[in-house]
Design a protein around this motif. Structure first.
Motif, PDB file in Angstrom:
ATOM      1  N   GLY A   1     -14.805 -11.813  -0.365  1.00 14.84           N
ATOM      2  CA  GLY A   1     -14.050 -10.570  -0.448  1.00 14.84           C
ATOM      3  C   GLY A   1     -13.353 -10.324  -1.766  1.00 14.84           C
ATOM      4  N   GLY A   2     -12.675 -11.317  -2.286  1.00 19.28           N
ATOM      5  CA  GLY A   2     -11.965 -11.150  -3.550  1.00 19.28           C
ATOM      6  C   GLY A   2     -12.900 -10.865  -4.705  1.00 19.28           C
TER       7      GLY A   2
ATOM      8  N   LYS B   1      -6.939  -6.874  -0.037  1.00 16.01           N
ATOM      9  CA  LYS B   1      -7.717  -5.870   0.696  1.00 16.01           C
ATOM     10  C   LYS B   1      -9.193  -6.259   0.754  1.00 16.01           C
ATOM     11  CE  LYS B   1      -6.435  -2.101  -1.463  1.00 16.01           C
ATOM     12  NZ  LYS B   1      -6.181  -0.701  -1.840  1.00 16.01           N
ATOM     13  N   GLY B   2      -9.719  -6.789  -0.347  1.00 17.17           N
ATOM     14  CA  GLY B   2     -11.119  -7.208  -0.366  1.00 17.17           C
ATOM     15  C   GLY B   2     -11.386  -8.347   0.601  1.00 17.17           C
TER      16      GLY B   2
ATOM     17  N   LYS C   1     -15.956  -9.443  -4.484  1.00 13.45           N
ATOM     18  CA  LYS C   1     -16.542  -8.112  -4.333  1.00 13.45           C
ATOM     19  C   LYS C   1     -15.538  -7.024  -4.704  1.00 13.45           C
ATOM     20  CE  LYS C   1     -20.023  -9.041  -0.820  1.00 13.45           C
ATOM     21  NZ  LYS C   1     -20.468  -8.751   0.544  1.00 13.45           N
ATOM     22  N   ALA C   2     -14.297  -7.198  -4.315  1.00 14.04           N
ATOM     23  CA  ALA C   2     -13.289  -6.162  -4.562  1.00 14.04           C
ATOM     24  C   ALA C   2     -12.925  -6.046  -6.038  1.00 14.04           C
ATOM     25  CB  ALA C   2     -12.036  -6.452  -3.739  1.00 14.04           C
ATOM     26  N   SER C   3     -12.938  -7.154  -6.746  1.00 18.52           N
ATOM     27  CA  SER C   3     -12.468  -7.139  -8.136  1.00 18.52           C
ATOM     28  C   SER C   3     -13.587  -7.220  -9.158  1.00 18.52           C
ATOM     29  CB  SER C   3     -11.487  -8.292  -8.348  1.00 18.52           C
ATOM     30  OG  SER C   3     -12.151  -9.534  -8.182  1.00 18.52           O
TER      31      SER C   3
ATOM     32  N   LEU D   1      -5.279  -5.815  -4.410  1.00 23.07           N
ATOM     33  CA  LEU D   1      -6.712  -5.530  -4.377  1.00 23.07           C
ATOM     34  C   LEU D   1      -7.493  -6.732  -3.828  1.00 23.07           C
ATOM     35  CD1 LEU D   1      -9.083  -3.618  -5.233  1.00 23.07           C
ATOM     36  CD2 LEU D   1      -9.103  -4.933  -7.362  1.00 23.07           C
ATOM     37  N   LEU D   2      -7.137  -7.930  -4.270  1.00 23.24           N
ATOM     38  CA  LEU D   2      -7.790  -9.132  -3.749  1.00 23.24           C
ATOM     39  C   LEU D   2      -7.570  -9.263  -2.250  1.00 23.24           C
ATOM     40  CD1 LEU D   2      -6.980 -11.757  -6.523  1.00 23.24           C
ATOM     41  CD2 LEU D   2      -9.168 -10.653  -6.078  1.00 23.24           C
TER      42      LEU D   2
ATOM     43  N   GLN E   1       0.808  -1.220   0.000  1.00 24.00           N
ATOM     44  CA  GLN E   1       0.000   0.000   0.000  1.00 24.00           C
ATOM     45  C   GLN E   1       0.843   1.273   0.000  1.00 24.00           C
ATOM     46  OE1 GLN E   1      -3.312  -0.022  -0.605  1.00 24.00           O
ATOM     47  NE2 GLN E   1      -3.021   2.172  -0.871  1.00 24.00           N
TER      48      GLN E   1
ATOM     49  N   GLU F   1     -11.174  -6.999   4.301  1.00 19.64           N
ATOM     50  CA  GLU F   1     -12.361  -6.238   4.694  1.00 19.64           C
ATOM     51  C   GLU F   1     -13.575  -7.145   4.876  1.00 19.64           C
ATOM     52  OE1 GLU F   1     -12.948  -3.168   1.806  1.00 19.64           O
ATOM     53  OE2 GLU F   1     -11.032  -2.209   2.271  1.00 19.64           O
TER      54      GLU F   1
END
Length: 118
Positions: free
Chosen positions: A89-90, A72-73, A92-94, A69-70, A49, A76
């Motif tokens: 998560g992966g 972070k998703g 939703k984020a991507s 990105l994966l 980051q 979260e």
């Protein structure tokens, strides 16, 4: 200065990948997996980051940025949903990026009508 940092960092990542392709026997698919996994690991170690904040698109556009990105998703979603967040998560984020790639890839194939090589 942001554009210059993005340019040289993105170029450095591309150069390192090209060296891996030229100097090792790794197949391109394995190198892509290596980039995504390294981005996720560096994100988990909280290294990616600050690197991405410095380099902007030079670090977020390559596949290592996708791995971050994966990560972070997933992080979260696990904080919010619990165990099921590992699986949600992966996606939703991507979702937006993957959907855009599919739609624009389809539109390009319609516009340019690709043909199989003989």
């Amino acid at each position: 200065m942001e554009y210059i940092n993005a340019f040289w960092v993105g170029g450095l990542i591309c150069a390192l990948v090209q060296i891996l392709l030229d100097r090792t026997k790794l197949m391109p698919g394995r190198i892509m997996v290596l980039l995504v996994c390294s981005g996720a690991v560096l994100g988990a170690l909280q290294i990616y980051q600050p690197f991405q904040d410095f380099a902007g698109a030079g670090a977020s556009v390559p596949l290592a940025g996708f791995g971050n990105l994966l990560w972070k998703g997933v992080k979260e979603a696990v904080d919010k949903e619990g165990f099921i967040g590992i699986f949600l998560g992966g996606f939703k984020a991507s979702a937006v990026g993957v959907s855009a790639a599919l739609v624009f890839g389809y539109l390009a194939s319609v516009v340019f009508s690709p043909k199989m090589k003989k």
